[in-house]
Design an enzyme around this catalytic site. Sequence first.
Site: not given
Ligand code: RIB
Length: 307
Positions: A9, A11, A37, A41, A187, A249, A251, A255
Amino acid sequence: MILVFGSINIDWVARVPSIPRPGETVLARAYETLFGGKGANQAVAAARASRGAGIEVAIAARVGSDAFGRAAVANLAANGVSAAFVSAGPEPTGCAFVVVEDSGENAITVASGANSALTAASLGHAFTAADVLVLQMEAPFAESLRTATRARAAGAQVIWNFAPAPAGFGREELLSLLAATDILVVNQHEAVAATRILGTAPESAEEAASAIADGRLTAVLSAGPRGAIAFTPDGIRHVAPALAIRPVDTTGAGDTFVGVLAAEVAQGRELPGALQRACSAASLACTKAGAQAGMPDRAELEAACSG
Ligand code: RIB
């Protein structure tokens, strides 16, 4: 070879004071477009963590024939991930709309685009070269399952990240996923969601992960600042703490955990050590903005784990 079968992806990230509730609008000062994505990741995390260890990392994925897709493939190459099994099609490259609040927590909406057209066939027979196969839930499930079943029959260890837990996922589908998996990573929300699909009502995420593992596979519960807990099929429990950090962060932290776990398993590390390194890497990933920016390389991970 570590082979990731999954999503790529772009983001679109906005930082907000707090994640908007339904019906609410919040203002962000700006936005960034970053590489993301779950599949990409995890591949990048695995490649950084195994740099210099002589392990190839590749991703099977699909992007659009557009500028985003080309940039995402270039980013993979820059991070040492082979994109030999990335196809490009007429669909748009997948995009994720990410809001990150001041606490570091996020909320994400993914528009799948080209990820929805990924097929097991795009790999040809390359699944036979995988020592470790990594999957998530952002690619078509039937194609992921086909890839997992084939790669496992050819000798690969299968690590499946049940993220995001899909709405409407059926019991038979989940049982087939578990039957094709060696290590399931969930999780707290995903652990409970999975056991509900299986028809039980656990009192905690830990109880849920333990129930999923029971007699079947290794289930790993990643619990953010509380670290991670693994349950083996024969009932052994391993615990690993997270590093004490100030999250910027979160995010991509999950991953990072999955990618580093795969890298450690591929290097032959036993579960307790692999779990600890995956936890430490996930903590480090939270110290920078964006899914991939904070992912440590092998030397950084080594330093964090020996410090
Ligand atoms: O786990 C984080 C990811 O989830 C982000 O990078 C986003 O693209 C989604 O897929």
